[in-house]
Motif scaffolding. Structure first.
Motif, mmCIF file in Angstrom:
data_model
loop_
_atom_site.group_PDB
_atom_site.id
_atom_site.type_symbol
_atom_site.label_atom_id
_atom_site.label_comp_id
_atom_site.label_asym_id
_atom_site.label_seq_id
_atom_site.Cartn_x
_atom_site.Cartn_y
_atom_site.Cartn_z
ATOM 1 N N LEU A 25 5.770 40.828 11.565
ATOM 2 C CA LEU A 25 6.812 39.905 11.111
ATOM 3 C C LEU A 25 7.817 40.693 10.283
ATOM 4 C CD1 LEU A 25 7.836 36.984 11.007
ATOM 5 C CD2 LEU A 25 6.485 36.692 8.917
ATOM 6 N N SER A 26 8.962 40.956 10.867
ATOM 7 C CA SER A 26 10.013 41.730 10.211
ATOM 8 C C SER A 26 10.502 41.029 8.951
ATOM 9 C CB SER A 26 11.189 41.911 11.178
ATOM 10 O OG SER A 26 12.313 42.432 10.493
ATOM 11 N N ALA A 27 10.839 41.811 7.943
ATOM 12 C CA ALA A 27 11.398 41.265 6.708
ATOM 13 C C ALA A 27 12.732 40.575 6.960
ATOM 14 C CB ALA A 27 11.556 42.362 5.670
ATOM 15 N N LEU A 28 13.413 40.898 8.032
ATOM 16 C CA LEU A 28 14.671 40.231 8.354
ATOM 17 C C LEU A 28 14.486 38.717 8.453
ATOM 18 C CD1 LEU A 28 17.637 40.618 9.018
ATOM 19 C CD2 LEU A 28 16.997 40.891 11.411
ATOM 20 N N HIS A 29 13.289 38.290 8.826
ATOM 21 C CA HIS A 29 13.017 36.858 8.952
ATOM 22 C C HIS A 29 12.956 36.147 7.603
ATOM 23 C CE1 HIS A 29 12.733 37.074 13.223
ATOM 24 N NE2 HIS A 29 11.790 37.991 13.158
ATOM 25 N N ALA A 30 12.977 36.895 6.513
ATOM 26 C CA ALA A 30 13.046 36.265 5.191
ATOM 27 C C ALA A 30 14.276 35.363 5.104
ATOM 28 C CB ALA A 30 13.088 37.327 4.090
ATOM 29 N N PHE A 31 15.333 35.716 5.829
ATOM 30 C CA PHE A 31 16.546 34.902 5.784
ATOM 31 C C PHE A 31 16.375 33.587 6.537
ATOM 32 C CE2 PHE A 31 17.955 39.276 5.034
ATOM 33 C CZ PHE A 31 18.345 39.106 3.710
ATOM 34 N N GLU A 32 15.494 33.537 7.526
ATOM 35 C CA GLU A 32 15.154 32.264 8.164
ATOM 36 C C GLU A 32 14.394 31.379 7.180
ATOM 37 O OE1 GLU A 32 14.654 29.020 10.639
ATOM 38 O OE2 GLU A 32 16.072 30.677 10.826
ATOM 39 N N TYR A 33 13.532 31.972 6.390
ATOM 40 C CA TYR A 33 12.842 31.209 5.343
ATOM 41 C C TYR A 33 13.877 30.632 4.374
ATOM 42 C CZ TYR A 33 8.169 32.782 6.726
ATOM 43 O OH TYR A 33 6.997 32.997 7.397
ATOM 44 N N ALA A 70 17.247 25.975 2.503
ATOM 45 C CA ALA A 70 18.561 25.326 2.376
ATOM 46 C C ALA A 70 18.591 24.027 3.173
ATOM 47 C CB ALA A 70 19.666 26.277 2.843
ATOM 48 N N ALA A 71 17.988 24.024 4.365
ATOM 49 C CA ALA A 71 17.961 22.812 5.189
ATOM 50 C C ALA A 71 17.151 21.711 4.518
ATOM 51 C CB ALA A 71 17.385 23.123 6.572
ATOM 52 N N VAL A 72 16.012 22.073 3.938
ATOM 53 C CA VAL A 72 15.207 21.082 3.225
ATOM 54 C C VAL A 72 15.996 20.544 2.039
ATOM 55 C CG1 VAL A 72 13.112 20.723 1.848
ATOM 56 C CG2 VAL A 72 13.002 22.044 3.972
ATOM 57 N N HIS A 73 16.693 21.432 1.338
ATOM 58 C CA HIS A 73 17.512 21.015 0.201
ATOM 59 C C HIS A 73 18.576 20.007 0.641
ATOM 60 C CE1 HIS A 73 20.627 21.655 -3.024
ATOM 61 N NE2 HIS A 73 19.539 21.319 -3.710
ATOM 62 N N GLY A 74 19.246 20.308 1.745
ATOM 63 C CA GLY A 74 20.243 19.370 2.272
ATOM 64 C C GLY A 74 19.624 18.030 2.628
ATOM 65 N N GLY A 75 18.432 18.064 3.219
ATOM 66 C CA GLY A 75 17.734 16.837 3.573
ATOM 67 C C GLY A 75 17.348 16.023 2.347
ATOM 68 N N LEU A 76 16.881 16.698 1.311
ATOM 69 C CA LEU A 76 16.507 16.002 0.074
ATOM 70 C C LEU A 76 17.731 15.417 -0.628
ATOM 71 C CD1 LEU A 76 13.821 18.499 -1.239
ATOM 72 C CD2 LEU A 76 13.416 16.118 -0.525
ATOM 73 N N ARG A 77 18.824 16.178 -0.647
ATOM 74 C CA ARG A 77 20.055 15.675 -1.266
ATOM 75 C C ARG A 77 20.557 14.440 -0.515
ATOM 76 N NH1 ARG A 77 24.536 18.710 -1.104
ATOM 77 N NH2 ARG A 77 25.346 17.709 -2.977
ATOM 78 N N PRO A 109 22.548 17.745 11.352
ATOM 79 C CA PRO A 109 21.970 19.040 11.728
ATOM 80 C C PRO A 109 22.976 20.171 11.547
ATOM 81 C CG PRO A 109 22.125 17.557 13.633
ATOM 82 C CD PRO A 109 22.663 16.822 12.458
ATOM 83 N N GLY A 110 22.479 21.294 11.064
ATOM 84 C CA GLY A 110 23.316 22.469 10.882
ATOM 85 C C GLY A 110 22.600 23.694 11.418
ATOM 86 N N TYR A 111 23.263 24.820 11.362
ATOM 87 C CA TYR A 111 22.621 26.064 11.787
ATOM 88 C C TYR A 111 23.101 27.218 10.921
ATOM 89 C CZ TYR A 111 26.918 27.251 14.327
ATOM 90 O OH TYR A 111 28.213 27.534 14.648
ATOM 91 N N LEU A 112 22.292 28.248 10.883
ATOM 92 C CA LEU A 112 22.621 29.460 10.143
ATOM 93 C C LEU A 112 23.711 30.194 10.907
ATOM 94 C CD1 LEU A 112 22.091 31.598 7.954
ATOM 95 C CD2 LEU A 112 20.196 32.419 9.357
ATOM 96 N N ALA A 113 24.906 30.254 10.321
ATOM 97 C CA ALA A 113 26.047 30.847 11.015
ATOM 98 C C ALA A 113 26.350 32.268 10.558
ATOM 99 C CB ALA A 113 27.291 29.976 10.808
ATOM 100 N N ALA A 114 25.984 32.612 9.325
ATOM 101 C CA ALA A 114 26.328 33.948 8.824
ATOM 102 C C ALA A 114 25.392 34.349 7.697
ATOM 103 C CB ALA A 114 27.769 33.975 8.330
#
Length: 147
Positions: free
Chosen positions: A56-64, A69-76, A86-91
């Protein structure tokens, strides 16, 4: 006002589109209107869907971070009686990794995401992933509304 009541995986799954093993977060430890702190052990799971060749590459830390962020948006959204679009990681900007792999880390991962600015979906978060007191990854992610 901070909300320190833990939110577990079953409830997290109701807030984001990720299902089954792709839901990478185990618990929300605290959150408020601006930030969220999550904990997970899924980086050690051999069935983690992001693993390639058993690693599991450390690059996937950004997916975490993006899932936090998605959970935060859902809670807000839920706190005002709506559902997050629905949103997606764009950058990813200023991403820094301190390790090469996540699967070698034996401690739980702590994921902190802070909304820097933006509306309900189109926003920028600063994300930090750590294990104990050791930083693993940090960077800014941009989330945009899915067309």
């Amino acid at each position: 006002m901070a909300n320190d009541a833990a939110i577990h995986k079953a409830e997290i799954r109701t807030l984001i589109p990720h299902s089954d093993l792709m839901c990478l977060l185990d618990d929300v430890m605290q959150w408020d209107d601006r930030s969220i702190v999550c904990i997970t052990n899924t980086h050690r799971d051999p069935a983690n869907p992001l693993r390639r060749g058993g690693c599991l590459s450390a690059l996937h830390a950004f997916e975490y971070g993006a899932q936090a962020a998605a959970v935060h948006g859902g809670l807000r959204a839920r706190s005002v009686g709506t559902t997050a679009a629905p949103g997606y990681l764009a950058a990813l900007r200023d991403g820094r990794l301190q390790v090469a792999r996540l699967d070698h880390i034996h401690l739980p991962l702590r994921i902190c995401a802070t909304r820097l600015f933006g509306d309900n979906v189109n926003c920028i978060y600063e994300c930090r992933v750590s294990a104990g007191q050791v930083p693993i990854a940090e960077g800014r992610i941009t989330i945009v509304q899915r067309a």
